[in-house]
Design a protein around this motif. Structure first.
Motif, PDB file in Angstrom:
ATOM      1  N   VAL A  63      28.747  51.135  33.185  1.00  0.00           N
ATOM      2  CA  VAL A  63      28.992  50.378  31.953  1.00  0.00           C
ATOM      3  C   VAL A  63      28.590  48.926  32.144  1.00  0.00           C
ATOM      4  CG1 VAL A  63      30.914  51.895  31.299  1.00  0.00           C
ATOM      5  CG2 VAL A  63      31.373  49.756  32.542  1.00  0.00           C
ATOM      6  N   THR A  64      28.386  48.255  31.027  1.00  0.00           N
ATOM      7  CA  THR A  64      28.136  46.818  31.022  1.00  0.00           C
ATOM      8  C   THR A  64      29.465  46.081  31.026  1.00  0.00           C
ATOM      9  OG1 THR A  64      26.107  47.137  29.736  1.00  0.00           O
ATOM     10  CG2 THR A  64      27.036  44.916  29.799  1.00  0.00           C
ATOM     11  N   GLY A  65      29.566  45.047  31.843  1.00  0.00           N
ATOM     12  CA  GLY A  65      30.788  44.263  31.873  1.00  0.00           C
ATOM     13  C   GLY A  65      30.543  42.889  32.443  1.00  0.00           C
ATOM     14  N   ASP A  66      31.427  41.971  32.119  1.00  0.00           N
ATOM     15  CA  ASP A  66      31.328  40.584  32.574  1.00  0.00           C
ATOM     16  C   ASP A  66      32.637  40.191  33.232  1.00  0.00           C
ATOM     17  OD1 ASP A  66      31.015  37.896  32.994  1.00  0.00           O
ATOM     18  OD2 ASP A  66      30.519  37.399  30.905  1.00  0.00           O
ATOM     19  N   VAL A  67      32.605  40.006  34.548  1.00  0.00           N
ATOM     20  CA  VAL A  67      33.818  39.701  35.292  1.00  0.00           C
ATOM     21  C   VAL A  67      34.389  38.326  34.950  1.00  0.00           C
ATOM     22  CG1 VAL A  67      32.722  38.606  37.295  1.00  0.00           C
ATOM     23  CG2 VAL A  67      34.824  39.941  37.607  1.00  0.00           C
ATOM     24  N   LEU A  68      33.615  37.507  34.244  1.00  0.00           N
ATOM     25  CA  LEU A  68      34.084  36.178  33.850  1.00  0.00           C
ATOM     26  C   LEU A  68      34.680  36.154  32.446  1.00  0.00           C
ATOM     27  CD1 LEU A  68      31.160  33.994  35.257  1.00  0.00           C
ATOM     28  CD2 LEU A  68      33.341  34.553  36.339  1.00  0.00           C
ATOM     29  N   ASP A  69      34.693  37.303  31.789  1.00  0.00           N
ATOM     30  CA  ASP A  69      35.206  37.404  30.422  1.00  0.00           C
ATOM     31  C   ASP A  69      36.464  38.268  30.412  1.00  0.00           C
ATOM     32  OD1 ASP A  69      35.757  37.891  27.768  1.00  0.00           O
ATOM     33  OD2 ASP A  69      33.740  38.582  27.247  1.00  0.00           O
ATOM     34  N   PRO A  70      37.647  37.672  30.190  1.00  0.00           N
ATOM     35  CA  PRO A  70      38.888  38.451  30.206  1.00  0.00           C
ATOM     36  C   PRO A  70      38.876  39.636  29.247  1.00  0.00           C
ATOM     37  CG  PRO A  70      39.383  36.111  30.232  1.00  0.00           C
ATOM     38  CD  PRO A  70      37.910  36.232  29.985  1.00  0.00           C
ATOM     39  N   GLU A 102      40.555  34.268  37.931  1.00  0.00           N
ATOM     40  CA  GLU A 102      41.365  33.933  36.769  1.00  0.00           C
ATOM     41  C   GLU A 102      41.096  34.884  35.607  1.00  0.00           C
ATOM     42  OE1 GLU A 102      40.732  29.830  35.898  1.00  0.00           O
ATOM     43  OE2 GLU A 102      41.394  29.146  37.885  1.00  0.00           O
ATOM     44  N   ALA A 103      39.814  35.238  35.391  1.00  0.00           N
ATOM     45  CA  ALA A 103      39.473  36.145  34.288  1.00  0.00           C
ATOM     46  C   ALA A 103      40.000  37.550  34.545  1.00  0.00           C
ATOM     47  CB  ALA A 103      37.960  36.173  34.099  1.00  0.00           C
ATOM     48  N   LEU A 104      39.948  38.002  35.783  1.00  0.00           N
ATOM     49  CA  LEU A 104      40.468  39.326  36.115  1.00  0.00           C
ATOM     50  C   LEU A 104      41.963  39.411  35.838  1.00  0.00           C
ATOM     51  CD1 LEU A 104      38.475  39.798  39.422  1.00  0.00           C
ATOM     52  CD2 LEU A 104      38.445  41.447  37.537  1.00  0.00           C
ATOM     53  N   VAL A 105      42.694  38.411  36.279  1.00  0.00           N
ATOM     54  CA  VAL A 105      44.143  38.418  36.054  1.00  0.00           C
ATOM     55  C   VAL A 105      44.458  38.324  34.564  1.00  0.00           C
ATOM     56  CG1 VAL A 105      46.261  37.099  36.393  1.00  0.00           C
ATOM     57  CG2 VAL A 105      44.741  37.541  38.334  1.00  0.00           C
ATOM     58  N   GLU A 106      43.754  37.433  33.858  1.00  0.00           N
ATOM     59  CA  GLU A 106      44.004  37.295  32.425  1.00  0.00           C
ATOM     60  C   GLU A 106      43.675  38.588  31.688  1.00  0.00           C
ATOM     61  OE1 GLU A 106      42.627  34.539  28.597  1.00  0.00           O
ATOM     62  OE2 GLU A 106      42.106  33.919  30.653  1.00  0.00           O
ATOM     63  N   GLY A 107      42.570  39.227  32.051  1.00  0.00           N
ATOM     64  CA  GLY A 107      42.185  40.475  31.412  1.00  0.00           C
ATOM     65  C   GLY A 107      43.176  41.588  31.677  1.00  0.00           C
ATOM     66  N   LEU A 108      43.673  41.673  32.901  1.00  0.00           N
ATOM     67  CA  LEU A 108      44.640  42.721  33.230  1.00  0.00           C
ATOM     68  C   LEU A 108      45.988  42.460  32.572  1.00  0.00           C
ATOM     69  CD1 LEU A 108      43.798  43.374  36.986  1.00  0.00           C
ATOM     70  CD2 LEU A 108      43.157  44.724  34.995  1.00  0.00           C
ATOM     71  N   ARG A 109      46.320  41.202  32.379  1.00  0.00           N
ATOM     72  CA  ARG A 109      47.564  40.883  31.677  1.00  0.00           C
ATOM     73  C   ARG A 109      47.555  41.410  30.241  1.00  0.00           C
ATOM     74  NH1 ARG A 109      48.096  34.767  34.112  1.00  0.00           N
ATOM     75  NH2 ARG A 109      49.603  35.265  35.781  1.00  0.00           N
ATOM     76  N   MET A 110      46.372  41.513  29.662  1.00  0.00           N
ATOM     77  CA  MET A 110      46.266  42.020  28.298  1.00  0.00           C
ATOM     78  C   MET A 110      46.748  43.464  28.189  1.00  0.00           C
ATOM     79  SD  MET A 110      42.551  40.514  27.113  1.00  0.00           S
ATOM     80  CE  MET A 110      42.221  38.749  27.067  1.00  0.00           C
ATOM     81  N   ALA A 111      46.675  44.191  29.299  1.00  0.00           N
ATOM     82  CA  ALA A 111      47.087  45.600  29.292  1.00  0.00           C
ATOM     83  C   ALA A 111      48.581  45.767  29.488  1.00  0.00           C
ATOM     84  CB  ALA A 111      46.326  46.369  30.373  1.00  0.00           C
ATOM     85  N   GLY A 112      49.285  44.685  29.819  1.00  0.00           N
ATOM     86  CA  GLY A 112      50.727  44.752  30.004  1.00  0.00           C
ATOM     87  C   GLY A 112      51.130  45.713  31.107  1.00  0.00           C
ATOM     88  N   LEU A 129      44.682  45.641  40.916  1.00  0.00           N
ATOM     89  CA  LEU A 129      43.482  44.877  41.232  1.00  0.00           C
ATOM     90  C   LEU A 129      43.337  44.724  42.731  1.00  0.00           C
ATOM     91  CD1 LEU A 129      41.108  42.911  40.598  1.00  0.00           C
ATOM     92  CD2 LEU A 129      42.829  41.080  40.444  1.00  0.00           C
ATOM     93  N   ILE A 130      42.133  45.030  43.248  1.00  0.00           N
ATOM     94  CA  ILE A 130      41.790  44.719  44.633  1.00  0.00           C
ATOM     95  C   ILE A 130      40.538  43.858  44.618  1.00  0.00           C
ATOM     96  CG2 ILE A 130      41.143  45.604  46.905  1.00  0.00           C
ATOM     97  CD1 ILE A 130      42.647  48.130  46.341  1.00  0.00           C
ATOM     98  N   ALA A 131      40.642  42.648  45.165  1.00  0.00           N
ATOM     99  CA  ALA A 131      39.532  41.707  45.162  1.00  0.00           C
ATOM    100  C   ALA A 131      38.988  41.504  46.566  1.00  0.00           C
ATOM    101  CB  ALA A 131      39.983  40.365  44.587  1.00  0.00           C
ATOM    102  N   VAL A 132      37.678  41.602  46.693  1.00  0.00           N
ATOM    103  CA  VAL A 132      37.021  41.281  47.958  1.00  0.00           C
ATOM    104  C   VAL A 132      37.147  39.781  48.188  1.00  0.00           C
ATOM    105  CG1 VAL A 132      34.817  41.238  49.189  1.00  0.00           C
ATOM    106  CG2 VAL A 132      35.416  43.213  47.748  1.00  0.00           C
ATOM    107  N   ARG A 156      48.141  34.281  44.834  1.00  0.00           N
ATOM    108  CA  ARG A 156      49.505  34.193  45.364  1.00  0.00           C
ATOM    109  C   ARG A 156      50.494  33.584  44.380  1.00  0.00           C
ATOM    110  NH1 ARG A 156      47.669  32.720  51.606  1.00  0.00           N
ATOM    111  NH2 ARG A 156      47.872  34.858  52.400  1.00  0.00           N
ATOM    112  N   THR A 157      49.997  33.040  43.277  1.00  0.00           N
ATOM    113  CA  THR A 157      50.892  32.550  42.225  1.00  0.00           C
ATOM    114  C   THR A 157      51.171  33.630  41.183  1.00  0.00           C
ATOM    115  OG1 THR A 157      49.152  31.737  40.716  1.00  0.00           O
ATOM    116  CG2 THR A 157      49.869  30.259  42.488  1.00  0.00           C
ATOM    117  N   VAL A 158      50.474  34.760  41.280  1.00  0.00           N
ATOM    118  CA  VAL A 158      50.548  35.810  40.260  1.00  0.00           C
ATOM    119  C   VAL A 158      51.602  36.841  40.648  1.00  0.00           C
ATOM    120  CG1 VAL A 158      49.277  37.678  39.131  1.00  0.00           C
ATOM    121  CG2 VAL A 158      48.130  35.499  39.628  1.00  0.00           C
TER     122      VAL A 158
END
Length: 216
Positions: A48-55, A89-99, A105-108, A147-149
Motif C-alpha cells: 500500500v501507499t503510505g506516508d510515515v510523516l502523516d498521522p 511523532e506522526a506514528l504516535v499521533e496516528g496510533l492515538r487516533m485508533a484509541g 508500534l516497534i521502531a527501528v 519514553r514520554t508516551v
C-alpha cells in the motif's frame, strides 16, 4: 499469525523484516511511497501507499493491524534527519487516533545512545563522522520522545554498532541500554538476524514501553 504493517518496507532493514515475517507465516502490509516500484510479491503480502510523516496516513495503515513497524530513518545521510524525529511523532499521533484498538508500534532505532563497556555512550567515541553523529542524536531524541508516551504500546529496537546485510544465523543476545559486545569487544549483528530478533519480539513481547538492543 500476526498482521504486521511495515513502513520503509523497501529499505535495507525493511526488506529483511518483511522477508522474515512472511517466512514465519505472518501477513505483512508493506507501506511504501510508490507501490509500483516494490518488486516483492507473496500470497500473504499486501503493498500500500503510505506516508510515515502523516498521522492520518499512519492511522489508515494501522487499521486492522496487530503491529506497526517503522523501519525508516536508517543510514547516515542528511535526508534521514528530516524523517527520524518527525516520524516518531506522526506514528504516535496516528496510533492515538485508533484509541484502544491501536496496534503495537516497534521502531527501528539507533545504537548511538547505548552504553559501552567502558561506561560512555557510543556517540561519545572519537572519530564518529559528523553526518552519522547527527543521525545518532536524532535517534536518541526520538527515543527520548517515545519514553514520554504512555498511551501507545511502543518498543524501540537499537541495532549493534556494526549493522549490515549478512548471514541469518537465528542466534543473538539482547540487552536494554547496554551495547551487546562479544569477547573481543566487537558489537555487530546482520540485518537478517536483527529481523529475526524483531519478529521474535512480535511473537513473544518482552519489551513493551522500553528500548532494547541485540547483537552477537
Amino acid at each position: 499469525m500476526a498482521k504486521i504493517a511495515v513502513f520503509g518496507a523497501n529499505g535495507t532493514v525493511g526488506t529483511r523484516i518483511v522477508d522474515e515475517a512472511l517466512d514465519r507465516g505472518h501477513h505483512v502490509t508493506a507501506v511504501v511511497r510508490d507501490p509500483s516500484k516494490y518488486a516483492r510479491s507473496a500470497p500473504d503480502l499486501t503493498v500500500v501507499t503510505g506516508d510515515v510523516l502523516d498521522p492520518s496516513s499512519v492511522a489508515s495503515v494501522a487499521e486492522g493491524q496487530d503491529v506497526v513497524v517503522s523501519a525508516v530513518g536508517g543510514g547516515d545521510g542528511k535526508g534521514h534527519l528530516a524523517v527520524i524525529g518527525p516520524s516518531a511523532e506522526a506514528l504516535v499521533e496516528g496510533l492515538r487516533m485508533a484509541g484502544d484498538a491501536a496496534p503495537r508500534l516497534i521502531a527501528v532505532g539507533g545504537a548511538g545512545s547505548l552504553r559501552t563497556p567502558l561506561g560512555g555512550l557510543v556517540w561519545d567515541a572519537e572519530g564518529v563522522p559528523e553526518d552519522l553523529l547527527r543521525t545518532m542524536h536524532a535517534h536518541g531524541d526520538a527515543l527520548d520522545f517515545y519514553r514520554t508516551v504512555d498511551d501507545v504500546k511502543w518498543t524501540n529496537f537499537s541495532p549493534s554498532t556494526s549493522f549490515a546485510p549478512g548471514e541469518r544465523t537465528g542466534t543473538y543476545r539482547t540487552a536494554l541500554d547496554d551495547l551487546v559486545v562479544d569477547e573481543n569487544g566487537n558489537s555487530d549483528i546482520s540485518t537478517e538476524d536483527y529481523a529475526v530478533a524483531l519478529i521474535d519480539e512480535i511473537e513473544n513481547p518482552r519489551h513493551i514501553g522500553e528500548r532494547f538492543t541485540a547483537g552477537y
